[in-house]
Write a protein that holds these residues in place. Structure first.
Motif, PDB file in Angstrom:
ATOM      1  N   LYS A  64       0.826  -1.219   0.000  1.00  0.00           N
ATOM      2  CA  LYS A  64       0.000   0.000   0.000  1.00  0.00           C
ATOM      3  C   LYS A  64       0.852   1.258   0.000  1.00  0.00           C
ATOM      4  N   ASN A  67       2.035   1.632  -3.512  1.00  0.00           N
ATOM      5  CA  ASN A  67       0.922   1.921  -4.424  1.00  0.00           C
ATOM      6  C   ASN A  67       0.345   3.312  -4.195  1.00  0.00           C
ATOM      7  N   ASN A  68       0.201   3.718  -2.927  1.00  0.00           N
ATOM      8  CA  ASN A  68      -0.372   5.035  -2.609  1.00  0.00           C
ATOM      9  C   ASN A  68       0.524   6.184  -3.057  1.00  0.00           C
ATOM     10  N   LYS A  69       1.804   5.944  -3.134  1.00  0.00           N
ATOM     11  CA  LYS A  69       2.752   6.983  -3.550  1.00  0.00           C
ATOM     12  C   LYS A  69       3.131   6.877  -5.030  1.00  0.00           C
ATOM     13  N   ASN A  70       2.540   5.904  -5.736  1.00  0.00           N
ATOM     14  CA  ASN A  70       2.855   5.686  -7.163  1.00  0.00           C
ATOM     15  C   ASN A  70       4.362   5.568  -7.404  1.00  0.00           C
TER      16      ASN A  70
END
Length: 185
Positions: A64, A67-70
């Motif tokens: 996560k 993914n949340n920070k790309n």
């Protein structure tokens, strides 16, 4: 600027592999923090480490964060264990990955090979595996198994500060080469 998420495996109540007086969570944290230092001091890059201390962090939380920070790359640091007789280095990507991830990992692996050769470490190669942090992470993801903690000769290297510095620098240079990061002046 590109973002690299560096993930020291295990932590907190989960020691990971243990052997010869070492715990994987501690070795992984040491290597990861040194890799982070080298990346930030020698290259133009943003980094985020999933844990800076000995704390619990779920596999889902690790993915996560990336993914949340790309993130452009998710890099997980581990040590291996088997039966005390296995030895060497190997790295992993998920079972099926695109050409970009294959290229990133190949460039990374080739850079790490330089330090393996310096220390006469067996190169067990580039492998694939269905591991949660590789499967659940959207970015290109590599998991490095830094030697076998339960093998005496490998664990002696893991206790050697010069080896830890060299492997962390190789990881940083491998990531930098793979992502075409610009060197700092």
């Amino acid at each position: 600027m590109k973002l690299v998420v560096i993930d020291p495996g295990h932590g907190g109540k989960d020691p990971g592999a243990v052997g010869n007086g070492l715990q994987e969570k501690d070795v992984a944290l040491s290597i990861a923090l040194k890799t982070d230092w080298y990346l930030n001091n020698y290259y133009k890059v943003n980094t985020l480490v999933t844990r800076y201390t000995d704390k619990d962090l779920s596999l889902q939380d690790r993915s996560k964060i990336s993914n949340n920070k790309n993130a452009d790359l998710f890099f997980s640091v581990h040590c291996n264990a088997f039966d005390g007789n296995a030895y060497g280095y190997e790295d992993y990507t998920y079972l099926t990955v695109g050409q970009a991830t294959k290229s990133i990992r190949e460039t990374f692996h080739n850079k790490v090979t330089e330090v393996l050769n310096k220390y006469n470490i067996r190169n067990r190669g580039m492998k694939t595996k269905n591991l949660a942090v590789l499967r659940e992470t959207k970015a290109s993801a590599i998991l490095a198994e830094t030697l076998f903690i339960d093998n005496v000769s490998d664990s002696n290297l893991l206790k050697n500060p010069s080896f830890i510095e060299d492997v962390a620098r190789a990881y940083a240079d491998g990531v930098a080469s793979a992502l075409n990061l610009e060197k700092k002046k």
